[in-house]
Design an enzyme around this catalytic site. Structure first.
Site, PDB file in Angstrom:
ATOM      1  N   GLY A 158      91.638  34.260  11.118  1.00 48.09           N
ATOM      2  CA  GLY A 158      91.672  33.633   9.858  1.00 48.09           C
ATOM      3  C   GLY A 158      91.788  32.194   9.924  1.00 48.09           C
ATOM      4  O   GLY A 158      90.805  31.357   9.293  1.00 48.09           O
ATOM      5  N   ASP A 205     100.977  25.396  11.621  1.00 51.36           N
ATOM      6  CA  ASP A 205     101.967  26.248  11.274  1.00 51.36           C
ATOM      7  C   ASP A 205     102.021  26.203  10.006  1.00 51.36           C
ATOM      8  O   ASP A 205     102.083  25.227   9.233  1.00 51.36           O
ATOM      9  CB  ASP A 205     103.325  25.888  11.969  1.00 51.36           C
ATOM     10  CG  ASP A 205     104.273  27.110  11.812  1.00 51.36           C
ATOM     11  OD1 ASP A 205     104.089  28.391  12.514  1.00 51.36           O
ATOM     12  OD2 ASP A 205     105.263  27.015  11.208  1.00 51.36           O
ATOM     13  N   GLY A 262      96.067  36.909   4.963  1.00 52.04           N
ATOM     14  CA  GLY A 262      97.602  36.957   4.548  1.00 52.04           C
ATOM     15  C   GLY A 262      97.862  36.840   3.247  1.00 52.04           C
ATOM     16  O   GLY A 262      97.573  37.712   2.663  1.00 52.04           O
ATOM     17  N   ASP A 315      96.660  35.389   0.680  1.00 51.54           N
ATOM     18  CA  ASP A 315      95.734  34.893  -0.210  1.00 51.54           C
ATOM     19  C   ASP A 315      95.613  35.814  -1.645  1.00 51.54           C
ATOM     20  O   ASP A 315      95.497  35.261  -2.762  1.00 51.54           O
ATOM     21  CB  ASP A 315      94.630  34.786   0.348  1.00 51.54           C
ATOM     22  CG  ASP A 315      94.568  33.509   1.058  1.00 51.54           C
ATOM     23  OD1 ASP A 315      95.309  32.588   1.030  1.00 51.54           O
ATOM     24  OD2 ASP A 315      93.378  33.358   1.840  1.00 51.54           O
ATOM     25  N   LYS A 375      88.312  27.430  -1.736  1.00 48.76           N
ATOM     26  CA  LYS A 375      89.615  27.498  -1.370  1.00 48.76           C
ATOM     27  C   LYS A 375      89.565  26.079  -0.395  1.00 48.76           C
ATOM     28  O   LYS A 375      90.687  25.503  -0.485  1.00 48.76           O
ATOM     29  CB  LYS A 375      90.066  28.634  -0.450  1.00 48.76           C
ATOM     30  CG  LYS A 375      91.479  28.684   0.050  1.00 48.76           C
ATOM     31  CD  LYS A 375      91.684  29.802   1.270  1.00 48.76           C
ATOM     32  CE  LYS A 375      93.026  29.600   1.725  1.00 48.76           C
ATOM     33  NZ  LYS A 375      93.429  30.679   2.948  1.00 48.76           N
TER      34      LYS A 375
HETATM   35  P1  ITT Z   1      99.362  31.529  15.170  1.00 51.71           P
HETATM   36  O1  ITT Z   1     100.915  31.149  14.977  1.00 51.71           O
HETATM   37  O2  ITT Z   1      98.900  32.131  16.227  1.00 51.71           O
HETATM   38  O3  ITT Z   1      98.710  30.125  14.814  1.00 51.71           O
HETATM   39  P2  ITT Z   1      99.958  33.103  12.860  1.00 51.71           P
HETATM   40  O4  ITT Z   1      99.210  33.859  11.876  1.00 51.71           O
HETATM   41  O5  ITT Z   1     101.436  33.804  13.559  1.00 51.71           O
HETATM   42  O6  ITT Z   1      99.132  32.570  13.769  1.00 51.71           O
HETATM   43  P3  ITT Z   1     102.096  31.375  11.521  1.00 51.71           P
HETATM   44  O7  ITT Z   1     103.068  31.367  12.398  1.00 51.71           O
HETATM   45  O8  ITT Z   1     101.800  29.749  10.834  1.00 51.71           O
HETATM   46  O9  ITT Z   1     100.648  31.903  12.132  1.00 51.71           O
HETATM   47  O10 ITT Z   1     102.004  32.335  10.102  1.00 51.71           O
HETATM   48  C1  ITT Z   1     101.715  31.822   9.071  1.00 51.71           C
HETATM   49  C2  ITT Z   1     101.335  33.030   8.052  1.00 51.71           C
HETATM   50  O11 ITT Z   1     101.224  32.465   6.865  1.00 51.71           O
HETATM   51  C3  ITT Z   1      99.868  33.470   8.418  1.00 51.71           C
HETATM   52  O12 ITT Z   1      99.986  34.857   9.199  1.00 51.71           O
HETATM   53  C4  ITT Z   1      99.616  33.967   6.853  1.00 51.71           C
HETATM   54  O13 ITT Z   1     100.161  35.242   6.657  1.00 51.71           O
HETATM   55  C5  ITT Z   1     100.350  32.929   6.030  1.00 51.71           C
HETATM   56  N1  ITT Z   1      99.336  31.893   5.789  1.00 51.71           N
HETATM   57  C6  ITT Z   1      99.153  30.587   6.238  1.00 51.71           C
HETATM   58  N2  ITT Z   1      98.130  30.203   5.628  1.00 51.71           N
HETATM   59  C7  ITT Z   1      97.617  30.989   4.722  1.00 51.71           C
HETATM   60  C8  ITT Z   1      96.516  31.055   3.805  1.00 51.71           C
HETATM   61  O14 ITT Z   1      95.671  29.773   3.739  1.00 51.71           O
HETATM   62  N3  ITT Z   1      96.331  32.007   3.161  1.00 51.71           N
HETATM   63  C9  ITT Z   1      97.074  32.932   3.216  1.00 51.71           C
HETATM   64  N4  ITT Z   1      98.047  33.123   4.002  1.00 51.71           N
HETATM   65  C10 ITT Z   1      98.279  32.067   4.740  1.00 51.71           C
END
Ligand code: ITT
Length: 199
Positions: A20, A76, A158, A160, A180
């Protein structure tokens, strides 16, 4: 203040394992790099996120990918819910468990909010651009809104489907991705990063 370093390469590595994010980041930076590669295609390992802030974790992920010899950008991000003491915060991905099931994570947020009047929340996005020599440029963006239940829409990822940005009626999950991108925490962070490193 030192002068920010500019991105001068052709290929930018998007240091994430989240498809995503790869999609959204490539969309946002398309005008500034000839090609994009992600950790998924390069087979780079997923570093352990030991930082205690969004910025620390973005820097740790960007640096890990840059050490493999590329200019790398890491994101992050997460959802901060004041009524839950800031949770899930930097643990936003971990709340979805090993299967990365965000229906579980959203249900946990909703359960925590039971009986609470304050349903405000904000997304945070820290972006770090790292070079193989260890130099980094880091910014942080935010997007404020309200949490709704049940979740609505399948366009985003995530959390959203339960997040309605301030001034709007649709959740990020229902909204057109281009819409968005105009207002998200990631867009806010990217505006700052483009200003610093891509102009
Ligand atoms: P990487 O570390 O490999 O980048 P990750 O999914 O583990 O992938 P993070 O540790 O940054 O990434 O976790 C952030 C979480 O927050 C992500 O999995 C989403 O569920 C949520 N999140 C971040 N940005 C979002 C968005 O734009 N819309 C919805 N949920 C979001």
């Amino acid at each position: 203040m030192t002068t920010p370093r500019h991105f001068t390469g052709d290929t930018l590595v998007i240091a994430t394992h989240n498809p995503g994010k790869v999609r959204e980041i490539a969309d946002l930076l398309r005008p500034y790099a000839k090609s994009f590669k992600s950790n998924i295609e390069l087979g780079l390992p997923e570093p352990e996120e030991t930082g205690l802030t969004f910025v620390a974790n973005a820097e740790l992920k960007a640096l890990a990918a840059a050490k493999a010899g590329h200019i790398a950008l890491a994101d992050d991000s997460g959802l901060v819910v004041p009524a839950l003491g800031g949770d899930p915060g930097i643990y936003s991905a971990r709340w979805a468990g090993p299967t990365k099931d965000f229906r579980i994570a959203m249900q946990k947020v909703e359960d925590g909010l039971a009986g609470k009047a304050d349903r405000s929340a904000y997304f945070v996005c820290a972006l770090s651009l790292a070079w193989p020599d260890g130099h980094m440029e880091t910014v942080e963006g935010r997007c404020y809104g309200t949490l709704v239940w049940p979740p609505r829409g399948e366009k985003g990822f995530g959390y959203d489907p339960m997040f309605v940005p301030d001034g709007h009626d649709l959740t990020f999950g229902e909204m057109d991705p281009a819409k968005k991108h105009e207002m998200s925490h990631r867009a806010d962070a990217f505006r700052q990063l483009v200003e610093r490193c891509f102009r």
